[in-house]
Structure formats: C-alpha cells, structure tokens
Design a protein around this motif. Structure first.
Motif, PDB file in Angstrom:
ATOM      1  N   VAL A 282       5.122   2.732   5.353  1.00 58.58           N
ATOM      2  CA  VAL A 282       5.255   1.917   4.147  1.00 58.58           C
ATOM      3  C   VAL A 282       4.984   0.465   4.517  1.00 58.58           C
ATOM      4  N   ALA A 283       4.216  -0.224   3.697  1.00 58.43           N
ATOM      5  CA  ALA A 283       3.983  -1.657   3.877  1.00 58.43           C
ATOM      6  C   ALA A 283       4.549  -2.400   2.668  1.00 58.43           C
ATOM      7  N   VAL A 284       5.205  -3.519   2.931  1.00 54.30           N
ATOM      8  CA  VAL A 284       5.712  -4.384   1.866  1.00 54.30           C
ATOM      9  C   VAL A 284       5.179  -5.779   2.158  1.00 54.30           C
ATOM     10  N   PHE A 285       4.554  -6.402   1.174  1.00 51.01           N
ATOM     11  CA  PHE A 285       3.946  -7.703   1.435  1.00 51.01           C
ATOM     12  C   PHE A 285       3.974  -8.581   0.193  1.00 51.01           C
ATOM     13  N   ALA A 286       3.891  -9.882   0.440  1.00 56.29           N
ATOM     14  CA  ALA A 286       3.907 -10.856  -0.641  1.00 56.29           C
ATOM     15  C   ALA A 286       2.696 -10.661  -1.536  1.00 56.29           C
ATOM     16  N   GLY A 287       2.874 -10.974  -2.810  1.00 52.07           N
ATOM     17  CA  GLY A 287       1.809 -10.709  -3.771  1.00 52.07           C
ATOM     18  C   GLY A 287       0.917 -11.882  -4.088  1.00 52.07           C
TER      19      GLY A 287
END
Length: 322
Positions: free
Chosen positions: A80-85
């Motif tokens: 899973v990757a979570v990153f700023a939009g």
C-alpha cells in the motif's frame, strides 16, 4: 491564563486515544475511486488528486512515479502506498514506459475497474482518497511524510488491501445496506493507514509532530496524559515524571519530536478541541472555556484569538457559512 478547572470535555468518551481523536477532529472521510487492471507494457499519468491518496496493489507489480520524487516506488501485491495529493503521479508496469493520459480511459467506462495495456490481467490495483476538514489538513498532513510505502510484510498492509477490495465489492453490490457497509469499511481503512503511520513514525525521516511523539516510547505517556485530560493544569514536572525523565531532558526530547515545547503543545491541543466544539454545535463559549481548563470566558477567548487569529464567536459564524 486563569487557574484551570477540571470540568470534563463535553465531546466524546473516546478522548485520550490520539488516533480516535484524530478521526473525530479531522472529519476524515475515506472513499475509494476506481480499480485498475492491466497487462503488458502500460503507463498511465494522473493529475494531482488534491487530497491524501491511497493506492493498494491486489495483484502483480505496479510502479508508482510521483512528480518531484527522485526514485520510482515498486509496489508488489499486498503493498500500500499513501502520498500527498499535491503532485501528479504515474502508475506503470515499468517506470521507463512513456505514460498516456489516464482520464480518457476513466471516462470511457463507468465500471468499478478500468483496463490499461494488453488483454489479460497481469496487475490489479485500487485507488482511494481521504477528505479532511480544515483542521484535519493542518493536524494530519503536517505530521505525515510526502510518501509512505507500507510493505505487504507489515501487519497493517493485508488488512488495508482486504478493506479496499471489500469496499469496492460493496460499492458494486446492490445488496441491502451496501452503501452503509462501503462507507464504514472505508473508515476502517483509514484507521489501518494511521496505524501503519504510527508503526513507522519512529523514523527520523518523519516530520516533527504529534504522530512522531505518539510513537516515541518516552514522550508518548506524557502526550496521552495531555490528550486524556486537557483541562488539567499540567506542569512540566508532572509530564516529565510520566516520561521518567528530568524536566530538562523531557522538554528537549518533546520539542525534538513535536517541534514545540510541551505546554505550547497543550495549548494548541486545547485550541483544536475548541475549534471542534465551535464547529459542531451551539455549546456556549463559556462552557467550552471551562471544559478546557480556563477560569473565565475572556481568558479562553484571548488565548483562542492569539492562537487561531479570530475570536471564538467569529470563528463559529465563519465555520457555519463554509
């Protein structure tokens, strides 16, 4: 500030657990967008989502290339990757494949999954985003790194992937209660994301803030005390004792991981709780002041205006028009 009182907060019985508090204060709403299947050589360019973005790989390998980030990230099945939009990004079978615009493919079908590349299915991935209120953007985004890669080997990644897949199934279902189930599964997904951040937040690569403090074994006990009873007139001596440290060592360590001194953090936390109460209902300002440890409404109003920039009543009026 006048002598604090010990009136409990008129908000939630969950106060004291910073993760639960974050969910409450940020107005966080997690929603899935579309799933992608792909085969062969392919690369899709996406515009900046404008919101915190989640990408989970269900099958195969997907490369994530984010504008301004030097190295592409390989996401294997279960990652899973979570990153700023705030930046454009590309999903690809290989980072060297020239990307095409993803929007025409998205518009060409209303199905939950759209397809890229050749026939077949070498890879499958699901995307989502997290909406936050104004307080949430300040509280959460400032505490998170620009990109986090949660490996399938961690405890949180399998649960996050399952939740994303199950949420998408509910979104496609016409079974009774499907919309309700999808909404609540998405919220559980956000909980898993925060837990993953907390597991990894001991890294010095993380920004200073409450999340790093909560992951710090020495500072966390004092942080939980402040969150559990923000109206208490906490002293540096009491907080240092909870951390089993000297006053000087505790104050320095707390500032190193949060970016501010302990009592400054406490004041800021009280103001976040005040913002939450002012937005939610018609609780009198005097009651909010008392619940946060202020001996008078004027003392609270002065502290609120000094921290937030406007008086409490003006803040409430402005929040209602948004």
């Amino acid at each position: 500030m006048d002598a604090p009182l010990s009136t409990p907060l008129p908000t939630s019985t969950a106060w004291g657990d910073p993760i639960t508090e974050t969910l409450e204060l940020t107005g966080a709403r997690c929603a899935l967008s579309r799933g992608l299947t792909a085969a062969g050589d392919w690369a899709l360019a996406f515009p900046a989502p404008g919101r915190l973005k989640i990408q989970a790989v269900l099958q195969g390998v997907v490369w994530l290339v984010i504008e301004g980030v030097a190295q592409p990230v390989r996401l294997d099945a279960g990652d899973v990757a979570v990153f700023a939009g705030d930046r454009r990004y590309t999903l690809a079978s290989d980072p060297t494949v020239p990307p095409i615009d993803a929007l025409p493919l998205l518009r060409a079908t209303s199905e939950s999954f759209f397809h890229a590349g050749d026939e077949g299915r070498d890879a499958a991935t699901i995307g989502g985003h997290i909406d936050l209120n104004t307080t949430g953007k300040d509280l959460l985004l400032s505490a998170l790194p620009p990109l986090m890669h949660v490996s399938a080997a961690t405890a949180e990644a399998p649960a996050a992937c399952w939740l994303m897949d199950q949420t998408l199934r509910e979104m496609r279902s016409d079974a009774p209660g499907a919309a309700f189930a999808a909404d609540h599964l998405a919220q559980l997904l956000f909980v898993q994301v925060l837990r993953a951040f907390l597991t990894d937040a001991k890294s010095d690569a993380y920004p200073t803030g409450w999340l790093r403090a909560l992951a710090d074994e020495r500072v966390a006990p004092a942080l939980r005390l402040m969150h559990g009873d923000p109206a208490h007139p906490w002293t540096l001596t009491e907080l240092a004792r909870a951390a089993a440290m000297s006053r000087t060592s505790f104050a320095q360590r707390f500032k190193d991981v949060t970016g501010v001194p302990p009592l400054t953090y406490l004041c800021g936390w009280r103001m976040r709780l005040a913002q939450h109460s002012l937005r939610r209902g018609d609780t009198p300002v005097s009651v909010i002041a008392s619940s946060l440890g202020y001996g008078s409404e004027s003392a609270f109003s002065n502290a609120f205006k000094r921290t937030i920039g406007v008086a409490p009543r003006r803040y409430r009026e402005s929040a209602r028009t948004q």
